[in-house]
Design a protein around this motif. Structure first.
Motif, short mmCIF file in Angstrom:
data_model
loop_
_atom_site.label_atom_id
_atom_site.label_comp_id
_atom_site.label_asym_id
_atom_site.label_seq_id
_atom_site.Cartn_x
_atom_site.Cartn_y
_atom_site.Cartn_z
N ALA A 29 -12.50 -0.06 2.27
CA ALA A 29 -12.19 0.21 1.06
C ALA A 29 -11.74 1.68 0.96
CB ALA A 29 -13.37 0.01 0.21
N ARG A 30 -12.54 2.82 1.81
CA ARG A 30 -12.05 4.18 1.44
C ARG A 30 -10.71 4.46 2.07
NH1 ARG A 30 -17.92 5.04 3.31
NH2 ARG A 30 -18.94 5.61 1.50
N THR A 31 -10.26 3.70 3.18
CA THR A 31 -9.06 4.03 3.41
C THR A 31 -8.00 3.39 2.58
OG1 THR A 31 -9.51 3.79 5.71
CG2 THR A 31 -7.36 3.17 5.37
N ASP A 32 -8.35 2.26 1.95
CA ASP A 32 -7.19 1.47 0.98
C ASP A 32 -7.32 2.44 -0.35
OD1 ASP A 32 -5.69 -0.85 0.30
OD2 ASP A 32 -7.06 -1.01 -1.53
N ALA A 33 -8.35 3.09 -0.67
CA ALA A 33 -8.52 4.13 -1.83
C ALA A 33 -7.60 5.21 -1.37
CB ALA A 33 -9.85 4.54 -2.40
N LEU A 34 -7.48 5.59 -0.39
CA LEU A 34 -6.68 6.70 0.09
C LEU A 34 -5.19 6.25 -0.10
CD1 LEU A 34 -6.17 9.55 1.26
CD2 LEU A 34 -6.41 8.89 3.44
N MET A 35 -5.00 5.15 0.30
CA MET A 35 -3.42 4.70 0.11
C MET A 35 -3.07 4.60 -1.38
SD MET A 35 -2.23 4.32 2.96
CE MET A 35 -2.96 5.69 3.72
N THR A 36 -3.91 4.30 -2.30
CA THR A 36 -3.87 4.34 -3.40
C THR A 36 -3.56 5.57 -4.19
OG1 THR A 36 -5.35 2.27 -4.00
CG2 THR A 36 -4.63 3.62 -5.97
N ARG A 37 -4.43 6.81 -3.73
CA ARG A 37 -3.99 8.11 -4.17
C ARG A 37 -2.62 8.53 -3.31
NH1 ARG A 37 -9.46 8.22 -2.45
NH2 ARG A 37 -9.01 9.57 -0.78
N THR A 38 -2.31 7.93 -2.30
CA THR A 38 -1.01 8.45 -1.78
C THR A 38 0.16 7.87 -2.37
OG1 THR A 38 -1.94 8.49 0.53
CG2 THR A 38 0.37 8.08 0.45
N ALA A 39 0.10 6.68 -2.79
CA ALA A 39 1.22 6.00 -3.69
C ALA A 39 1.30 6.85 -5.01
CB ALA A 39 0.69 4.67 -3.89
N GLN A 40 0.10 7.36 -5.68
CA GLN A 40 0.12 7.94 -6.85
C GLN A 40 0.97 9.24 -6.50
OE1 GLN A 40 -3.92 8.22 -7.80
NE2 GLN A 40 -3.94 6.36 -8.92
N LYS A 41 0.53 9.96 -5.66
CA LYS A 41 1.43 11.33 -5.09
C LYS A 41 2.97 11.01 -4.96
CE LYS A 41 -2.53 13.54 -3.22
NZ LYS A 41 -3.45 13.95 -1.87
N LEU A 42 3.25 10.04 -4.12
CA LEU A 42 4.69 9.66 -3.86
C LEU A 42 5.49 9.44 -5.36
CD1 LEU A 42 4.39 7.58 -0.68
CD2 LEU A 42 4.91 10.01 -1.00
N ARG A 43 4.71 8.43 -6.25
CA ARG A 43 5.33 8.16 -7.66
C ARG A 43 5.48 9.55 -8.20
NH1 ARG A 43 1.62 3.40 -7.53
NH2 ARG A 43 2.84 1.78 -6.81
N ALA A 44 4.52 10.31 -8.13
CA ALA A 44 4.70 11.64 -8.94
C ALA A 44 5.98 12.52 -8.51
CB ALA A 44 3.33 12.28 -8.84
N ALA A 45 6.21 12.39 -7.12
CA ALA A 45 7.41 12.97 -6.62
C ALA A 45 8.71 12.42 -7.21
CB ALA A 45 7.24 13.36 -5.21
N GLY A 46 8.64 11.25 -7.52
CA GLY A 46 10.02 10.80 -7.80
C GLY A 46 10.31 9.30 -7.19
N ALA A 47 9.27 8.80 -6.09
CA ALA A 47 9.50 7.72 -5.60
C ALA A 47 9.11 6.42 -6.18
CB ALA A 47 8.82 7.79 -4.17
N GLU A 48 9.85 5.34 -5.95
CA GLU A 48 9.31 4.14 -6.53
C GLU A 48 8.44 3.33 -5.34
OE1 GLU A 48 12.14 1.68 -8.75
OE2 GLU A 48 13.53 3.11 -8.30
N VAL A 49 7.40 3.06 -5.81
CA VAL A 49 6.24 2.58 -4.73
C VAL A 49 6.06 1.13 -5.20
CG1 VAL A 49 4.37 2.61 -3.41
CG2 VAL A 49 5.57 4.79 -3.95
N VAL A 50 6.52 -0.05 -4.41
CA VAL A 50 6.16 -1.18 -4.67
C VAL A 50 5.13 -1.82 -3.70
CG1 VAL A 50 8.05 -1.45 -6.28
CG2 VAL A 50 8.28 -2.02 -3.59
N GLU A 51 4.35 -2.76 -4.07
CA GLU A 51 3.63 -3.27 -2.90
C GLU A 51 4.20 -4.64 -2.37
OE1 GLU A 51 -0.57 -3.62 -3.52
OE2 GLU A 51 -0.58 -2.04 -4.66
N VAL A 52 4.01 -4.57 -0.86
CA VAL A 52 4.74 -5.62 -0.16
C VAL A 52 3.79 -6.59 0.70
CG1 VAL A 52 7.02 -4.58 -0.48
CG2 VAL A 52 5.46 -4.04 1.36
N ALA A 53 4.21 -7.49 1.09
CA ALA A 53 3.30 -8.20 2.32
C ALA A 53 4.33 -8.74 3.29
CB ALA A 53 2.64 -9.27 1.73
N LEU A 54 4.28 -8.05 4.48
CA LEU A 54 5.18 -8.37 5.50
C LEU A 54 4.98 -10.05 6.21
CD1 LEU A 54 5.53 -5.37 5.67
CD2 LEU A 54 5.92 -5.42 7.86
#
Length: 526
Positions: free
Chosen positions: A310-335
């Motif tokens: 859960a803590r690693t997943d929460a870090l990924m959520t914060r990471t996605a927020q930072k990337l979006r704030a920088a102008g990236a579009e982040v979409v969730e995917v499943a390989l």
């Protein structure tokens, strides 16, 4: 085919001159202490934790730094710091002579490129003349190889200073079902520099730890599946697994020619990219994309791996927020296809290892084939002081040959599914790259238990099997333990991936120097 100079220019133009970050904004560096050795003046005066290759080259160009002083500083740091972490097996006694030769070339205007005069550590499964190359095994500890691996030749030709060899997980973690990453019979246990009772991941354990602890400017790792990116993530550094075939595997102790590659490990993406420009000797990566320090307009697919906790997943959520704030579009995917890929990969590697290790052992003193290697381990108790088994070796000995139609069909299906898992995801979501957590926070090192927590999930497999590039950059920390963000893209898109990685690194600013804490408690894994 692109020359090394052309590739260097493309990579530099992509992000080095466009404001790529200098890591270390969140922690004080260690600096350089102690007087340089005789002939190593002027004094380095640089922070080894944060300095980049372009900065070092600028200092050497203006005469305020010499390779001799820099190399002496790294040798002192190895003597001072490595006893805490056990990452370096030994240093090259000719390192200072190599550095002095580089200084002489520079005085005569004969600089060879971005790695000229730069100290580099090399993983212990890469043939290096004059230095033992053992893959961590006593079976290969009798004498050094007769010649350099092709990639070491390229490093020497580029003027790099071969500083020494790094410890690794024995036989690249392909010996036993229950193994301990970072341990070898030759080198003992390498420790995570952030928290010393935690594991460094494998198999390029020593290379990642040495870079994290600033024992060299860059190091060379190798990967079949995860062995560059996992230790990079778990030790808070950058690790790039190149596209298959971009870096020659000649002279590297193998697992499988279908997946093996060597690649750079560094404290920042800039240094990793410049090292790749020297290592690459095949058709070069495609030109860098529009990522010159900005994420605006990019599309990144986030592949979450909830089993990492859960803590690693929460870090990924914060990471996605930072990337979006920088102008990236982040979409969730499943390989797709991951279960079938997992079913096919292990058996394929067994057959390929038997073929490739027999060919390699025939070039070295010691056991001449896999059967003799198994017998050696049975007769040498020191090979069993941490983990006793060699079940993987025994399974490989019994595996069908690579000429078997069943094996060939399985490998073809495996490659197809791995490539499709990335290609189809990238196309359907119009992505520039796929991002995923590289690793969980490091588990406690325990020979009795082995890497019991390492099989939670892996983001390395799709790119590793497909032969596509992947790059791990620091994403943040869980209980003081580093977690990386893996980026992957299509075949030969290494330059684009590195340029994007530099922009991500700049936005996340997640690097900080290790603190060598003794422990952080048992709850840090999740």
């Amino acid at each position: 085919m692109r020359s090394g100079a052309t590739l260097t220019a493309a990579l530099v133009a992509g992000f080095v001159h466009a404001g790529a970050p200098v890591p270390g904004t969140e922690a004080a560096g260690t600096g350089v202490t102690g007087p340089p050795s005789a002939g190593a003046s002027p004094r380095p005066g640089v922070d080894l934790d944060t300095v980049t290759i372009p900065e070092l080259q600028a200092r050497m160009a203006d005469g305020s730094l010499t390779s001799s002083a820099l190399t002496a500083a790294y040798l002192r740091r190895i003597r001072t710091v490595d006893p805490k972490i056990n990452a370096v097996l030994g240093t090259d006694p000719t390192a200072l002579r190599q550095a002095a030769a580089g200084d002489a070339r520079r005085r005569h205007g004969d600089t060879r490129g971005p790695l000229d005069g730069i100290p580099v550590l090399v993983k212990d499964n890469v043939n290096t003349r004059g230095l033992l190359t053992t893959a961590g095994s006593l079976a290969l500890a009798g004498s050094p190889p007769d010649s350099d691996a092709a990639l070491v030749t390229r490093l020497r030709d580029a003027g790099a200073v071969i500083l020494g060899k790094t410890n690794m997980t024995e036989w690249a973690d392909f010996r036993a079902d229950k193994s301990t990453s970072g341990w070898s019979a030759v080198g003992g246990q390498t420790d995570n520099p952030y928290v010393l009772d935690r594991n460094p991941c494998g198999s390029s354990s020593g290379s990642a730890v040495a870079v994290a602890a600033s024992l060299a400017q860059v190091a060379i790792g190798t990967e079949t599946d995860g062995s560059i990116v996992c230790p990079a993530g778990m030790n808070g550094v950058v690790g790039h697994k190149p596209s298959l075939g971009l870096v020659s595997a000649a002279g590297v102790v193998p697992i499988s020619a279908e997946q093996d590659t060597a690649g750079p490990m560094a404290r920042n993406v800039t240094d990793a990219a410049l090292t790749l420009s020297v290592l690459g000797d095949r058709a070069g990566p495609r030109t860098a994309g529009p990522y010159s320090g900005s994420l605006r307009g990019t599309r990144i697919g986030l592949w979450r791996l909830p089993p990492l906790g859960a803590r690693t997943d929460a870090l990924m959520t914060r990471t996605a927020q930072k990337l979006r704030a920088a102008g990236a579009e982040v979409v969730e995917v499943a390989l797709p296809y991951q279960k079938r890929i997992e079913e096919l990969e292990g058996p394929a590697l067994l057959s390929e290892f038997h073929r490739d290790i027999d060919a390699y052992l025939a070039t070295r003193d010691g056991p001449r084939d896999l059967a003799e290697l198994i017998a050696f381990n049975r007769s040498h108790p020191a090979e069993r002081t941490c983990f006793a088994g060699q079940e993987v070796f025994e399974q490989a000995l019994a595996a069908p040959p690579t000429t078997d139609p069943g094996h060939r069909a399985a490998r073809a299906e495996l490659n197809d599914l791995a490539r499709r898992s990335i290609d189809e995801t990238m196309a359907s979501h119009r992505l520039d790259a796929i991002a995923s957590p590289t690793n969980p926070p490091a588990w406690t090192t325990d020979c009795a238990r082995g890497d019991a927590d390492s099989d939670l999930a892996s983001s390395s497999t799709p790119a590793a099997v497909a032969g596509y590039p992947s790059l791990s950059v620091p994403a943040g920390f869980v209980h003081g333990l580093p977690v990386g963000l893996t980026l992957m893209a299509g075949d030969r898109e290494d330059a684009k991936l590195l340029s994007l990685g530099a922009a991500v690194e700049h936005r996340l600013r997640a690097w900080r120097a290790p603190r060598y804490l003794p422990s952080v408690g048992p709850d840090a894994l999740r």
